[in-house]
Design an enzyme around this catalytic site. Structure first.
Site, mmCIF file in Angstrom:
data_model
loop_
_atom_site.group_PDB
_atom_site.id
_atom_site.type_symbol
_atom_site.label_atom_id
_atom_site.label_comp_id
_atom_site.label_asym_id
_atom_site.label_seq_id
_atom_site.Cartn_x
_atom_site.Cartn_y
_atom_site.Cartn_z
ATOM 1 N N ARG A 86 0.833 -1.212 0.000
ATOM 2 C CA ARG A 86 0.000 0.000 0.000
ATOM 3 C C ARG A 86 0.869 1.265 0.000
ATOM 4 O O ARG A 86 1.038 1.921 -1.014
ATOM 5 C CB ARG A 86 -0.953 -0.031 1.218
ATOM 6 C CG ARG A 86 -2.090 0.970 1.152
ATOM 7 C CD ARG A 86 -1.722 2.396 1.419
ATOM 8 N NE ARG A 86 -1.122 2.610 2.732
ATOM 9 C CZ ARG A 86 -0.619 3.775 3.120
ATOM 10 N NH1 ARG A 86 -0.632 4.818 2.315
ATOM 11 N NH2 ARG A 86 -0.050 3.900 4.305
ATOM 12 N N ASP A 87 1.500 1.552 1.129
ATOM 13 C CA ASP A 87 2.283 2.797 1.215
ATOM 14 C C ASP A 87 3.415 2.768 0.191
ATOM 15 O O ASP A 87 3.742 3.782 -0.425
ATOM 16 C CB ASP A 87 2.851 2.951 2.638
ATOM 17 C CG ASP A 87 3.140 4.397 3.000
ATOM 18 O OD1 ASP A 87 3.022 5.255 2.114
ATOM 19 O OD2 ASP A 87 3.497 4.664 4.151
ATOM 20 N N HIS A 111 6.064 4.620 12.475
ATOM 21 C CA HIS A 111 5.970 4.524 11.002
ATOM 22 C C HIS A 111 6.961 5.554 10.459
ATOM 23 O O HIS A 111 6.666 6.749 10.404
ATOM 24 C CB HIS A 111 4.524 4.833 10.602
ATOM 25 C CG HIS A 111 4.254 4.881 9.130
ATOM 26 N ND1 HIS A 111 3.481 3.940 8.478
ATOM 27 C CD2 HIS A 111 4.627 5.763 8.174
ATOM 28 C CE1 HIS A 111 3.394 4.247 7.192
ATOM 29 N NE2 HIS A 111 4.081 5.360 6.980
ATOM 30 N N HIS A 117 9.571 7.081 7.613
ATOM 31 C CA HIS A 117 10.118 7.166 6.250
ATOM 32 C C HIS A 117 11.605 7.485 6.384
ATOM 33 O O HIS A 117 12.059 7.970 7.419
ATOM 34 C CB HIS A 117 9.365 8.227 5.444
ATOM 35 C CG HIS A 117 8.001 7.765 5.022
ATOM 36 N ND1 HIS A 117 7.696 7.402 3.735
ATOM 37 C CD2 HIS A 117 6.871 7.560 5.744
ATOM 38 C CE1 HIS A 117 6.425 7.005 3.670
ATOM 39 N NE2 HIS A 117 5.900 7.098 4.882
ATOM 40 N N CYS A 147 5.040 9.510 -0.150
ATOM 41 C CA CYS A 147 3.629 9.893 -0.041
ATOM 42 C C CYS A 147 3.284 10.828 -1.185
ATOM 43 O O CYS A 147 4.006 11.785 -1.449
ATOM 44 C CB CYS A 147 3.375 10.581 1.304
ATOM 45 S SG CYS A 147 1.676 11.146 1.463
ATOM 46 N N ASN A 185 9.232 4.299 2.858
ATOM 47 C CA ASN A 185 9.315 3.843 4.245
ATOM 48 C C ASN A 185 10.674 3.205 4.439
ATOM 49 O O ASN A 185 11.319 2.782 3.489
ATOM 50 C CB ASN A 185 8.277 2.747 4.499
ATOM 51 C CG ASN A 185 6.870 3.237 4.316
ATOM 52 O OD1 ASN A 185 6.308 3.131 3.233
ATOM 53 N ND2 ASN A 185 6.307 3.778 5.361
#
Ligand SMILES: CC(C)(COP(=O)([O-])OP(=O)([O-])OC[C@H]1O[C@@H](n2cnc3c(N)ncnc32)[C@H](O)[C@@H]1OP(=O)([O-])[O-])[C@@H](O)C(=O)NCCC(=O)NCCSC(=O)C[C@@](C)(O)CC(=O)[O-]
Length: 305
Positions: free
Chosen positions: A18-19, A210, A212, A243, A252
């Site tokens: 996803r990310d 979370h 990055h 993002c 990430n």
């Protein structure tokens, strides 16, 4: 504090499908995404963020989420999570069989507007319906707090703003809350400020880091979070990502690098590093570029010797 005092076990949430992939310009076929999720399932993750039910006009890459959720080979006990910013997203995630619904807010007003087109207060109201429906259907509810360590639009984000959003999301009944460094600007000093503050608002067992890796600080920030007692971390196979609403932010932290760190510290993850290296090489090969994981590339190179 010594390595002996760190948590003995952590949960790694794999967010690559996803990310990691949401920001790719070229459309990635659903069968490649499905193959990636299946490889990650086989590697032993207990939680994989597999889909995002958002407007396809805003994030076209996630438009295949229903197909992806339908195609993956689910392993019992594994949570397959999906993002849902509103009830439309929730209905689609429910129909697709998501085990966990992820609402996503921000500690920065400017980022909230750019990312989900509403203020923080409005987002909480939209999430209220999603949260209620999630609980009514017996699903797990997770929330992400973007820009907890800094914002691409407003810069500094006050600690109280982060704590306030965490408290509002807690009040919606979240099982887990992600403290996100959306643009990878944090350093360990900042982590030692933010994490203790949010621990006052939400049970530590349900807080996740979370990070990055834009400025190469993610592994250091994870270590600092371990020192604060955080036991859930998000990472992306091959360091995929960025993002769409945070220009210049890179992916990430790479899952392979996090697993290598945990292995070195003797911290249990339940995930097979070699299998994740294979998954990383698979997706990097499909994207036609080298993996962003230092550990992944080193392990893959060593195999060739
Ligand atoms: C939230 C909205 C929808 C508001 O967008 P909006 O334009 O204000 O919404 P709207 O309700 O006015 O709807 C506009 C159109 O979108 C459709 N629509 C509305 N909702 C949906 C939906 N769920 N699924 C599919 N379609 C939807 C809706 O049907 C309508 O279609 P139209 O009539 O124009 O054809 C929009 O801003 C959006 O989709 N944003 C997505 C942003 C996003 O996905 N960002 C990336 C994920 S967050 C992230 O990566 C950060 C994180 C979590 O990783 C942590 C970190 O590192 O910070």
């Amino acid at each position: 504090m010594t390595a002996q005092d760190l948590p003995r076990k952590v949960k790694i949430v794999e967010v690559g499908p996803r990310d990691g992939l949401q920001n790719e310009k070229e459309t990635i076929p659903a069968d490649i995404k499905i193959a990636l999720v299946d490889r990650l399932t086989a590697a032993g993750f207990a939680n994989i963020e597999a889909a995002s039910f958002v407007s396809p006009k805003w994030v076209p890459q996630m438009a295949t989420s229903t197909e992806v959720m339908a195609g993956i080979a689910r392993r019992p006990g594994v949570l397959y999570s999906a993002l849902a910013p509103n009830m439309k997203g929730f209905e689609a995630a429910l129909a697709a069989g998501a085990d966990e619904i992820v609402i996503f807010g921000a500690a920065s007003e400017a980022f909230s507007q750019k990312n989900i087109n509403c203020s923080i207060a409005e987002s909480i109201e939209r999430f209220r319906d999603v949260a209620e429906a999630t609980k009514r259907h017996g699903l797990r509810l997770r929330a992400a707090v973007s820009c907890a360590f800094g914002c691409p639009y407003q810069g500094e984000v006050p600690l109280d703003a982060v704590a306030d959003v965490v408290a509002r999301l807690r009040d919606l009944g979240c099982d887990e809350i992600d403290i996100a460094d959306t643009i990878g600007v944090a350093t360990p000093r900042k982590v030692h400020e933010v994490m203790p503050r949010v621990i006052r608002e939400f049970p530590i067992e349900g807080l996740s880091g979370h990070f990055h890796d834009t400025y190469g600080q993610a592994i250091a920030n994870i270590y600092a979070s371990l020192e604060e007692g955080i036991t859930i971390y998000h990472s992306s196979v091959a360091g995929l990502g960025g993002c769409p609403y945070a220009k210049g932010a890179t992916g990430n932290v790479a899952t392979e690098d996090v697993l290598y760190l945990m292995q070195g510290l003797g911290i249990e993850t339940g995930v097979d590093l070699d299998a994740v290296v294979d998954a990383g090489q698979f997706i990097a090969g499909h994207l036609g570029r080298k993996s962003n994981s230092r550990a992944g590339n080193a392990i893959a190179a060593k195999r060739q010797q």
